[in-house]
Motif scaffolding. Structure first.
Motif, PDB file in Angstrom:
ATOM      1  N   ILE A  94      41.497  40.566  79.640  1.00 28.60           N
ATOM      2  CA  ILE A  94      42.040  39.641  78.646  1.00 28.60           C
ATOM      3  C   ILE A  94      42.951  38.610  79.296  1.00 28.60           C
ATOM      4  CG2 ILE A  94      43.603  39.470  76.667  1.00 28.60           C
ATOM      5  CD1 ILE A  94      42.454  41.973  75.580  1.00 28.60           C
ATOM      6  N   PHE A  95      43.764  39.033  80.224  1.00 24.15           N
ATOM      7  CA  PHE A  95      44.653  38.082  80.891  1.00 24.15           C
ATOM      8  C   PHE A  95      43.850  37.056  81.680  1.00 24.15           C
ATOM      9  CE2 PHE A  95      48.357  41.192  80.584  1.00 24.15           C
ATOM     10  CZ  PHE A  95      49.069  40.379  79.714  1.00 24.15           C
ATOM     11  N   VAL A  96      42.788  37.486  82.313  1.00 24.85           N
ATOM     12  CA  VAL A  96      41.932  36.540  83.033  1.00 24.85           C
ATOM     13  C   VAL A  96      41.374  35.513  82.061  1.00 24.85           C
ATOM     14  CG1 VAL A  96      39.730  36.273  84.218  1.00 24.85           C
ATOM     15  CG2 VAL A  96      41.321  38.069  84.935  1.00 24.85           C
ATOM     16  N   PHE A  97      40.895  36.013  80.928  1.00 19.84           N
ATOM     17  CA  PHE A  97      40.356  35.106  79.913  1.00 19.84           C
ATOM     18  C   PHE A  97      41.430  34.140  79.430  1.00 19.84           C
ATOM     19  CE2 PHE A  97      39.479  34.099  75.447  1.00 19.84           C
ATOM     20  CZ  PHE A  97      38.201  33.582  75.554  1.00 19.84           C
ATOM     21  N   VAL A  98      42.606  34.688  79.169  1.00 17.21           N
ATOM     22  CA  VAL A  98      43.697  33.885  78.596  1.00 17.21           C
ATOM     23  C   VAL A  98      44.181  32.828  79.582  1.00 17.21           C
ATOM     24  CG1 VAL A  98      46.156  34.043  78.071  1.00 17.21           C
ATOM     25  CG2 VAL A  98      44.538  35.512  76.875  1.00 17.21           C
ATOM     26  N   LEU A 166      52.432  36.532  73.571  1.00 14.56           N
ATOM     27  CA  LEU A 166      53.657  35.983  74.146  1.00 14.56           C
ATOM     28  C   LEU A 166      53.361  35.239  75.446  1.00 14.56           C
ATOM     29  CD1 LEU A 166      56.655  35.920  73.485  1.00 14.56           C
ATOM     30  CD2 LEU A 166      56.960  37.915  74.958  1.00 14.56           C
ATOM     31  N   ARG A 167      52.466  35.780  76.244  1.00 16.01           N
ATOM     32  CA  ARG A 167      52.088  35.108  77.493  1.00 16.01           C
ATOM     33  C   ARG A 167      51.412  33.773  77.219  1.00 16.01           C
ATOM     34  NH1 ARG A 167      53.685  36.985  82.755  1.00 16.01           N
ATOM     35  NH2 ARG A 167      55.030  38.696  82.061  1.00 16.01           N
ATOM     36  N   VAL A 168      50.584  33.742  76.171  1.00 15.20           N
ATOM     37  CA  VAL A 168      49.937  32.487  75.812  1.00 15.20           C
ATOM     38  C   VAL A 168      50.989  31.431  75.490  1.00 15.20           C
ATOM     39  CG1 VAL A 168      48.490  31.340  74.090  1.00 15.20           C
ATOM     40  CG2 VAL A 168      47.822  33.567  74.978  1.00 15.20           C
ATOM     41  N   LEU A 169      52.049  31.864  74.824  1.00 16.36           N
ATOM     42  CA  LEU A 169      53.083  30.909  74.424  1.00 16.36           C
ATOM     43  C   LEU A 169      53.987  30.505  75.590  1.00 16.36           C
ATOM     44  CD1 LEU A 169      54.170  32.189  70.907  1.00 16.36           C
ATOM     45  CD2 LEU A 169      52.820  30.191  71.495  1.00 16.36           C
ATOM     46  N   THR A 170      54.416  31.463  76.366  1.00 20.79           N
ATOM     47  CA  THR A 170      55.359  31.131  77.430  1.00 20.79           C
ATOM     48  C   THR A 170      54.663  30.559  78.660  1.00 20.79           C
ATOM     49  OG1 THR A 170      55.250  33.331  78.422  1.00 20.79           O
ATOM     50  CG2 THR A 170      56.872  33.001  76.690  1.00 20.79           C
ATOM     51  N   THR A 174      50.672  35.735  85.093  1.00 15.35           N
ATOM     52  CA  THR A 174      50.713  37.196  85.143  1.00 15.35           C
ATOM     53  C   THR A 174      50.336  37.654  86.534  1.00 15.35           C
ATOM     54  OG1 THR A 174      48.385  37.388  84.552  1.00 15.35           O
ATOM     55  CG2 THR A 174      49.951  37.305  82.752  1.00 15.35           C
ATOM     56  N   GLY A 175      51.028  38.668  87.004  1.00 23.51           N
ATOM     57  CA  GLY A 175      50.653  39.245  88.290  1.00 23.51           C
ATOM     58  C   GLY A 175      49.559  40.269  88.091  1.00 23.51           C
ATOM     59  N   PRO A 176      48.919  40.670  89.177  1.00 21.36           N
ATOM     60  CA  PRO A 176      47.811  41.629  89.067  1.00 21.36           C
ATOM     61  C   PRO A 176      48.282  43.005  88.597  1.00 21.36           C
ATOM     62  CG  PRO A 176      48.377  41.205  91.368  1.00 21.36           C
ATOM     63  CD  PRO A 176      49.153  40.236  90.554  1.00 21.36           C
TER      64      PRO A 176
END
Lengths: 192, 192
Positions: A94-98, A166-170, A174-176
């Motif tokens: 998900i983080f990769v996608f985001v 929250l990551r999308v907003l800020t 992200t680290g691995p």
DNA sequence: TCATCTAGACGCAACGTCTCGTATTGTAGA
DNA sequence: TCTACAATACGAGACGTTGCGTCTAGATGA
């Protein structure tokens, strides 16, 4: 009972063209830069045809998402038997996608639309909330003792998904190791 | 070294009037309905005075928030010695604030602004992230053994704040027991 | 002297409504 | 069955309004 309507029925071709044009323009320019005129022109459609069926930009973006033109279907977490590893892998995907530049504008547009339309917020919750595969997977793990009891899948899911939003907003990178850290922050280490 | 500027200095009265008008209009109508013309009129200020110092609507809303015209200062969690109870009480306060009809429009406007402006996202993270009282409090508890070791205050804070943001977006009502459930989802029950 | 201020004119883009002429459907009369 | 006609949707775009961001004017203050 079913009173027959008269006149031409709604054009499915126009509906599809509008939703596709909306998805494309959102990806290209983002929510704020999206205009109804732009959608009408791109879809080769009269403005009235848009306003007849959708009341606002947010409704339009909402339906474009809900019909799958914008968002891919909800990915299910893998199931290898190790819940912690599965959740971390799922979060990492998900983080990769985001964090993909291709998806940034689209995701922030979705959040924008949710701030405007109650309906999007509700659908968002529906799609992410209770009943999802994620929730059930966690509830099962709590029942079999893989994780400590008392944990509700819904709560854990909200915490994880909230962290993603929250990551999308800020826009913090992200680290691995973040997915693993977040999962262990909630579930703790596996019993040895 | 300090080159003396000539001409009239920036008017603090105008700055305050603009930020206050922005805050008031955001509370009343929300982000999308906010217009630069409306702010200029409400603040009795020329439009040029706004565009001279702020480049966009999102920047304006951002500074209005950061200067405390919109958001109250970051509340610190109480410290009674029981971290779980303190965090739950703090979360409960936040949920009350978030669910108040007076604050709904304002908070969603803040989220909207964050989707548009990278700066707001960064400030949001700065104000909520590492270094906050919340983060330190959790790190201290991990050091003294009140909660299991290995927990990072920053991660826990992100999970909790993310859950709050998610609620703002989905508009799901929170029950009175949600704060406690979320805190225990992460920290587990207190050792007996 | 020079930057700032309020006020508002300016051209432009998009808004949301409305009106065309056309196409497509159900209903009713011949 | 064939033929009007009514009802509705369609593409296209004109329309008045709003807000955009820039620009100029004259006044004010360091």
């Amino acid at each position: 009972m079913s009173e027959q309507r008269r006149g031409a029925p709604r054009s499915e071709a126009a509906r599809i063209a509008i939703l596709e044009a909306t998805a494309r323009l959102v990806r290209e320019r983002g929510y704020e830069q999206l205009s109804m005129e732009g959608v009408a022109a791109a879809a080769h459609v009269g403005k009235q045809t848009i306003y007849r069926w959708w009341g606002s930009k947010s409704e339009l973006v909402a339906e474009s998402m809900l019909d799958g033109f914008l968002m891919p279907g909800g990915e299910e977490p893998p199931n290898t038997g190790d819940l912690r590893a599965d959740l971390a892998a799922w979060l990492r995907e998900i983080f990769v996608f985001v964090e993909s530049p291709d998806n940034e504008l689209m995701l922030r547009s979705l959040v924008s639309a949710a701030t405007v339309s109650r309906e999007i917020g509700a659908r968002l919750h529906e799609q992410l909330g209770a009943g999802s595969a994620l929730t059930r997977r966690i509830d099962d793990a709590a029942a079999t003792g893989e994780i400590r009891s008392g944990l509700l899948g819904q709560d854990v899911g909200e915490l994880l998904i909230g962290a993603v939003v929250l990551r999308v907003l800020t826009r913090e990178p992200t680290g691995p190791d973040l997915p693993g850290r977040l999962v262990r922050s909630i579930l703790g280490d596996a019993p040895s």
